[in-house]
Every structure is written in structure tokens, then in C-alpha cells.
Design a protein around this motif. Structure first.
Motif, PDB file in Angstrom:
ATOM      1  N   THR A  90      69.263 -26.609  13.335  1.00 48.46           N
ATOM      2  CA  THR A  90      69.336 -25.235  12.854  1.00 48.46           C
ATOM      3  C   THR A  90      68.119 -24.421  13.280  1.00 48.46           C
ATOM      4  O   THR A  90      68.149 -23.193  13.260  1.00 48.46           O
ATOM      5  N   GLY A  91      67.044 -25.135  13.635  1.00 49.30           N
ATOM      6  CA  GLY A  91      65.822 -24.443  14.026  1.00 49.30           C
ATOM      7  C   GLY A  91      64.935 -24.112  12.844  1.00 49.30           C
ATOM      8  O   GLY A  91      63.898 -23.468  12.994  1.00 49.30           O
ATOM      9  N   VAL A  92      65.317 -24.564  11.651  1.00 47.99           N
ATOM     10  CA  VAL A  92      64.536 -24.282  10.449  1.00 47.99           C
ATOM     11  C   VAL A  92      63.249 -25.109  10.455  1.00 47.99           C
ATOM     12  O   VAL A  92      62.210 -24.690   9.955  1.00 47.99           O
ATOM     13  N   LEU A  93      63.333 -26.302  11.049  1.00 46.21           N
ATOM     14  CA  LEU A  93      62.178 -27.201  11.095  1.00 46.21           C
ATOM     15  C   LEU A  93      62.115 -27.821  12.491  1.00 46.21           C
ATOM     16  O   LEU A  93      62.878 -28.739  12.789  1.00 46.21           O
ATOM     17  N   VAL A  94      61.263 -27.264  13.365  1.00 48.68           N
ATOM     18  CA  VAL A  94      61.205 -27.766  14.732  1.00 48.68           C
ATOM     19  C   VAL A  94      59.868 -28.466  14.989  1.00 48.68           C
ATOM     20  O   VAL A  94      59.802 -29.505  15.620  1.00 48.68           O
ATOM     21  N   TRP A  95      58.782 -27.875  14.471  1.00 52.60           N
ATOM     22  CA  TRP A  95      57.451 -28.477  14.648  1.00 52.60           C
ATOM     23  C   TRP A  95      56.835 -28.764  13.297  1.00 52.60           C
ATOM     24  O   TRP A  95      56.935 -27.969  12.373  1.00 52.60           O
ATOM     25  N   GLY A  97      53.253 -29.421  12.694  1.00 56.29           N
ATOM     26  CA  GLY A  97      51.933 -29.554  13.299  1.00 56.29           C
ATOM     27  C   GLY A  97      52.086 -30.042  14.727  1.00 56.29           C
ATOM     28  O   GLY A  97      52.866 -29.470  15.491  1.00 56.29           O
ATOM     29  N   PRO A  98      51.374 -31.096  15.111  1.00 57.23           N
ATOM     30  CA  PRO A  98      51.391 -31.527  16.508  1.00 57.23           C
ATOM     31  C   PRO A  98      52.658 -32.297  16.887  1.00 57.23           C
ATOM     32  O   PRO A  98      52.968 -32.429  18.062  1.00 57.23           O
ATOM     33  N   VAL A  99      53.395 -32.807  15.906  1.00 61.39           N
ATOM     34  CA  VAL A  99      54.605 -33.555  16.255  1.00 61.39           C
ATOM     35  C   VAL A  99      55.836 -32.680  16.082  1.00 61.39           C
ATOM     36  O   VAL A  99      55.850 -31.767  15.263  1.00 61.39           O
ATOM     37  N   SER A 100      56.862 -32.956  16.889  1.00 59.78           N
ATOM     38  CA  SER A 100      58.100 -32.203  16.745  1.00 59.78           C
ATOM     39  C   SER A 100      59.028 -32.961  15.803  1.00 59.78           C
ATOM     40  O   SER A 100      58.949 -34.183  15.666  1.00 59.78           O
ATOM     41  N   ALA A 101      59.911 -32.187  15.151  1.00 59.36           N
ATOM     42  CA  ALA A 101      60.918 -32.805  14.278  1.00 59.36           C
ATOM     43  C   ALA A 101      61.707 -33.843  15.075  1.00 59.36           C
ATOM     44  O   ALA A 101      62.075 -34.892  14.556  1.00 59.36           O
ATOM     45  N   MET A 102      61.913 -33.536  16.378  1.00 56.48           N
ATOM     46  CA  MET A 102      62.692 -34.450  17.214  1.00 56.48           C
ATOM     47  C   MET A 102      61.972 -35.784  17.411  1.00 56.48           C
ATOM     48  O   MET A 102      62.598 -36.841  17.437  1.00 56.48           O
ATOM     49  N   GLN A 103      60.650 -35.737  17.524  1.00 51.57           N
ATOM     50  CA  GLN A 103      59.902 -37.001  17.654  1.00 51.57           C
ATOM     51  C   GLN A 103      60.044 -37.841  16.384  1.00 51.57           C
ATOM     52  O   GLN A 103      60.264 -39.051  16.455  1.00 51.57           O
ATOM     53  N   LEU A 104      59.947 -37.190  15.216  1.00 51.15           N
ATOM     54  CA  LEU A 104      60.128 -37.921  13.953  1.00 51.15           C
ATOM     55  C   LEU A 104      61.562 -38.444  13.847  1.00 51.15           C
ATOM     56  O   LEU A 104      61.811 -39.528  13.327  1.00 51.15           O
ATOM     57  N   ASP A 221      49.179 -30.434  50.127  1.00 49.94           N
ATOM     58  CA  ASP A 221      49.227 -29.101  49.534  1.00 49.94           C
ATOM     59  C   ASP A 221      49.337 -28.005  50.594  1.00 49.94           C
ATOM     60  O   ASP A 221      49.468 -26.823  50.274  1.00 49.94           O
ATOM     61  N   ALA A 222      49.302 -28.395  51.895  1.00 45.41           N
ATOM     62  CA  ALA A 222      49.169 -27.390  52.960  1.00 45.41           C
ATOM     63  C   ALA A 222      50.444 -26.578  53.186  1.00 45.41           C
ATOM     64  O   ALA A 222      50.394 -25.362  53.308  1.00 45.41           O
ATOM     65  N   ASP A 223      51.590 -27.248  53.224  1.00 50.63           N
ATOM     66  CA  ASP A 223      52.830 -26.588  53.634  1.00 50.63           C
ATOM     67  C   ASP A 223      53.848 -26.782  52.510  1.00 50.63           C
ATOM     68  O   ASP A 223      54.421 -27.841  52.362  1.00 50.63           O
ATOM     69  N   ARG A 224      54.051 -25.728  51.721  1.00 50.23           N
ATOM     70  CA  ARG A 224      54.753 -25.936  50.449  1.00 50.23           C
ATOM     71  C   ARG A 224      56.167 -25.366  50.400  1.00 50.23           C
ATOM     72  O   ARG A 224      56.442 -24.303  50.922  1.00 50.23           O
ATOM     73  N   ASP A 225      57.050 -26.112  49.735  1.00 46.10           N
ATOM     74  CA  ASP A 225      58.356 -25.612  49.333  1.00 46.10           C
ATOM     75  C   ASP A 225      58.196 -25.095  47.902  1.00 46.10           C
ATOM     76  O   ASP A 225      57.268 -25.474  47.199  1.00 46.10           O
ATOM     77  N   ARG A 226      59.141 -24.226  47.502  1.00 49.38           N
ATOM     78  CA  ARG A 226      59.032 -23.617  46.189  1.00 49.38           C
ATOM     79  C   ARG A 226      60.369 -23.754  45.474  1.00 49.38           C
ATOM     80  O   ARG A 226      61.414 -23.449  46.037  1.00 49.38           O
ATOM     81  N   ILE A 227      60.362 -24.238  44.253  1.00 49.84           N
ATOM     82  CA  ILE A 227      61.607 -24.229  43.478  1.00 49.84           C
ATOM     83  C   ILE A 227      61.322 -23.820  42.042  1.00 49.84           C
ATOM     84  O   ILE A 227      60.220 -24.008  41.536  1.00 49.84           O
ATOM     85  N   ARG A 228      62.364 -23.252  41.425  1.00 47.25           N
ATOM     86  CA  ARG A 228      62.261 -22.904  40.020  1.00 47.25           C
ATOM     87  C   ARG A 228      63.059 -23.953  39.253  1.00 47.25           C
ATOM     88  O   ARG A 228      64.200 -24.229  39.610  1.00 47.25           O
ATOM     89  N   ALA A 229      62.464 -24.571  38.268  1.00 47.82           N
ATOM     90  CA  ALA A 229      63.166 -25.652  37.566  1.00 47.82           C
ATOM     91  C   ALA A 229      62.739 -25.723  36.114  1.00 47.82           C
ATOM     92  O   ALA A 229      61.633 -25.349  35.754  1.00 47.82           O
ATOM     93  N   VAL A 230      63.674 -26.213  35.312  1.00 45.48           N
ATOM     94  CA  VAL A 230      63.459 -26.327  33.871  1.00 45.48           C
ATOM     95  C   VAL A 230      63.023 -27.749  33.525  1.00 45.48           C
ATOM     96  O   VAL A 230      63.724 -28.711  33.837  1.00 45.48           O
ATOM     97  N   LEU A 231      61.858 -27.849  32.907  1.00 43.41           N
ATOM     98  CA  LEU A 231      61.395 -29.122  32.357  1.00 43.41           C
ATOM     99  C   LEU A 231      61.912 -29.186  30.920  1.00 43.41           C
ATOM    100  O   LEU A 231      61.582 -28.335  30.092  1.00 43.41           O
ATOM    101  N   ASP A 232      62.767 -30.166  30.635  1.00 42.27           N
ATOM    102  CA  ASP A 232      63.388 -30.277  29.305  1.00 42.27           C
ATOM    103  C   ASP A 232      63.013 -31.621  28.697  1.00 42.27           C
ATOM    104  O   ASP A 232      63.572 -32.661  29.033  1.00 42.27           O
ATOM    105  N   CYS A 233      62.018 -31.583  27.805  1.00 49.14           N
ATOM    106  CA  CYS A 233      61.473 -32.809  27.210  1.00 49.14           C
ATOM    107  C   CYS A 233      62.378 -33.293  26.085  1.00 49.14           C
ATOM    108  O   CYS A 233      62.904 -32.480  25.314  1.00 49.14           O
ATOM    109  N   THR A 234      62.539 -34.594  25.976  1.00 44.49           N
ATOM    110  CA  THR A 234      63.364 -35.143  24.893  1.00 44.49           C
ATOM    111  C   THR A 234      62.695 -34.922  23.532  1.00 44.49           C
ATOM    112  O   THR A 234      63.315 -35.150  22.503  1.00 44.49           O
ATOM    113  N   GLY A 235      61.437 -34.451  23.546  1.00 45.75           N
ATOM    114  CA  GLY A 235      60.773 -34.074  22.301  1.00 45.75           C
ATOM    115  C   GLY A 235      61.358 -32.793  21.704  1.00 45.75           C
ATOM    116  O   GLY A 235      61.015 -32.409  20.594  1.00 45.75           O
TER     117      GLY A 235
END
Ligand SMILES: Nc1nc2c(c(=O)[nH]1)N[C@H]1C(S)=C(S)[C@@H](COP(=O)(O)O)O[C@H]1N2
Ligand SMILES: [Mo]
Length: 335
Positions: A90-95, A97-104, A221-235
Motif C-alpha cells: 500500500t506504500g503506508v510503510l516502505v522504509w 529508518g535504514p532498512v526497507s519494509a521489503m528487507q524485513l 573509459d575511452a570510447d563509451r556507449d550510452r544506455i538508459r536503464a532502470v536499476l530495480d533492487c529486490t529491496g
């Protein structure tokens, strides 16, 4: 409802909740939404059976003086898993403090699997052939339908009440500081430590069809490709960023004949990916137009768009082509 049937229904629902919970972290693409729907419905089915289970438990306590520490721990872990699951959805309790509800949620779920194993052995309810009557199948159908309806109601309520849960990604994660890597959380899967690396002495070891070679930071680091991507942590959070680096398809030779690509961190943390993905896998040296910070994987980290965060190996120092299929590894990192 008879005690046996309630116990068997609870066991089945718990197994479904555990299996779909694991799948939700492993499955990518559009299927992840359905694993989460099934997970939520099974969980609400368990909650709905609590009044019956309370009756069974109090009869057991009265008659046999059952009152063991594991049972009390199991009840406590089930309370935590329910509160954190509902809080995150529901998003009522997500964090907290330092731990996420998902980690608990994951921590208490692992405890439940262990304690429930003990519980089922200590107080078995054996299925009987006579359980498979039409009437019982119908009852199972009613529980499943009720659970699905409860999940639908919760989803509608979340939207109508405009709770934060309405704005979740299909994986169930909440957006956190997209396009602002400076405030993106630094997280580890388990107990890896942030590595502070001097780029002058650092070398990337590459093993591919042309043999073994090592690449210095400036060269990478000299010749770079570029992409946009979503990092989605299981936390339970996600962030969209602009990453720059080298696509593995450009870095490695002999991909056609290899089966997988093994990407290893300085720390030993490693993942094996399908060689066919090389055109979409980026070995990033930069994010948001600046070099990676130590926390986010400097000098180089993998960007595996479409895969959950635990695939995005940080502090990479070795990339090797391999004959071993990519699925020949623990489904989740063990370090
Ligand atoms: N070496 C190493 N890489 C790792 C991890 C880890 O523990 N060790 N954790 C992974 C997980 S679970 C996530 S979500 C991302 C987090 O990346 P970030 O810290 O840049 O946000 O890194 C991944 N890469
Ligand atoms: Mo993660």
C-alpha cells in the motif's frame, strides 16, 4: 471448517506465497506482475484463515499444553511478514529508518519457512485420499476466489485512497531518485563491502576467444556507449539512470560460440549471464555524466537492463566467456 482442512489450506497457501515470492525476484518481463498478484492473493487467503487457525491453536494449547518457543516465533514472524507485506504493497510503510519494509519482509519470510518446516514435522496434518472430494475442491475454489477478490479490493482501495502503493512498478518497487545518481541508495545483496579502488593499479581481466588480456581504466573509459536503464533492487526501490561504458558485445570476441558470460567482482560476488544478451549488457564506468562513485561500483559495474539489481555486479574486475550455461548457478547470489 474442520481443523484438518484449515491446516492443509494454510500449508498450501503458504507454499504458494513462498514460491511466488521467490519467483517475483527471479522473473523478469511482464510475468512478474502475475507472480505478485498470486503472492498477494495467497497472503490475503492466509490472513482470512487466521480466525479459524486461532481456534485450532487455542484448542491445542488447552488440550495438550502446546506452547513451544518455535510456535510463538512462528506467530511473531507471520505478524511481521503480514505488516511489512501490506505496508509495502500500500506504500503506508516502505522504509523503517535504514532498512526497507521489503528487507524485513524477506527476512521474516525466510524465518517462517524454517519454523514452518519444524511445525509441520512436529504437528503433522497428513492429507488423506478422502480430502479430494468435490465438496472440498469447491471449498478450495471458494478460498482461492475469495483471496483473489480480496487482492482486487486492496488494489482498488489503494488507488481510490491515492496511497503511494498505487504508483508502484510491475515488480512492486517504488521509484527513488531517478536521474540523480548522487542520492541513489547504495545497497549490497548480503554482506559485501564497498570497495575503494585506485584506478591506476586496477586492471580488468578479460577471457574470450582471443585469449586472456587485461584492460586499464583509461582504455575502458575511452570510447563509451550510452544506455538508459532502470536499476530495480529486490529491496523494493527502483531508479532510472543514464549509464555510460562499453557494451559487452563490443568488448568480447567469440560470443557466438560461448554459452555464458561470467562477470566477477573484486569481492568474489559473481553472476553468469547468457552470451546472447551481450548486446544489451553494459560494463559501465559512468552514471549521470560522472564517473561511478565507490558505492555504485567504481571503477566498473554491470548494467543489466530488465534484470533485478542483484545481477548488476559492482566493482567488476573479471569478465570471462564460458561453456557453462548461464542457468547453472544458484538462482540468487550466495555471498
Ligand atoms: N559486488 C557486488 N555487486 C552488487 C551487489 C553486491 O552485494 N556485491 N549487490 C547487488 C544489488 S542486490 C543491487 S540492488 C545493486 C545495487 O546497486 P547500487 O548500490 O549502485 O544502488 O548492486 C548489485 N551489485
Ligand atoms: Mo538489491
Amino acid at each position: 471448517m474442520a481443523g484438518r482442512r484449515t491446516n492443509l489450506a494454510l500449508l498450501a497457501l503458504t507454499l504458494i506465497a513462498a514460491a511466488t515470492g521467490v519467483l517475483a525476484f527471479g522473473v523478469g518481463g511482464p510475468w512478474v506482475r502475475w507472480t505478485i498478484v498470486a503472492h498477494g492473493a495467497a497472503a490475503l487467503g492466509i490472513v482470512a484463515l487466521v480466525p479459524w487457525k486461532t481456534g485450532i491453536a487455542s484448542r491445542g494449547i488447552r488440550r495438550h499444553r502446546y506452547r513451544s518457543a518455535p510456535s510463538i516465533l512462528l506467530a511473531a514472524a507471520l505478524t511481521v511478514v503480514t505488516i511489512t507485506g501490506l505496508g509495502h504493497a500500500t506504500g503506508v510503510l516502505v522504509w523503517l529508518g535504514p532498512v526497507s519494509a521489503m528487507q524485513l519482509h524477506v527476512g521474516s519470510a525466510i524465518a517462517i519457512v524454517v519454523l514452518l518446516g519444524w511445525h509441520v514435522i512436529a504437528r503433522p496434518t497428513r492429507p488423506r485420499r478422502t480430502d479430494l472430494t468435490r465438496r472440498n475442491l469447491l471449498r478450495a475454489g471458494v478460498v482461492a476466489g475469495g483471496a483473489a477478490a480480496a487482492y482486487g479490493t486492496l488494489e482498488v482501495a489503494t488507488h481510490v485512497l491515492r496511497l503511494p502503493g498505487a504508483a508502484r512498478r510491475a515488480t512492486g518497487s517504488y521509484v527513488r531518485c531517478s536521474l540523480d545518481p548522487a542520492v541513489m541508495p547504495v545497497t549490497q545483496w548480503l554482506n559485501d563491502q564497498v570497495q575503494v579502488t585506485d584506478p591506476a593499479g586496477w586492471r580488468l581481466s578479460i577471457e574470450d576467444a582471443s585469449g586472456r588480456r587485461s584492460v586499464a581504466y583509461e582504455e575502458l573509459d575511452a570510447d563509451r556507449d550510452r544506455i538508459r536503464a532502470v536499476l530495480d533492487c529486490t529491496g523494493g526501490w527502483w531508479a532510472d539512470q543514464e549509464w555510460e561504458g562499453v557494451l559487452l558485445a563490443r568488448l568480447l570476441s567469440g560470443l557466438e560460440t560461448a554459452s555464458s558470460i561470467e562477470v566477477t567482482s573484486l569481492t568474489g560476488y559473481a553472476r553468469r549471464l547468457p552470451s546472447g544478451d551481450a548486446g544489451r549488457l553494459l560494463l559501465a564506468t559512468r552514471v549521470g555524466d560522472a564517473p561511478l562513485s565507490a558505492g555504485h561500483g567504481f571503477p566498473a559495474r554491470l548494467v543489466a537492463a530488465g534484470r533485478r539489481g542483484f545481477w548488476w555486479v559492482k566493482w567488476v574486475d573479471r569478465i570471462a566467456l564460458s561453456e557453462v550455461p548461464w542457468w547453472w548457478q544458484a538462482p540468487f547470489p550466495t555471498a
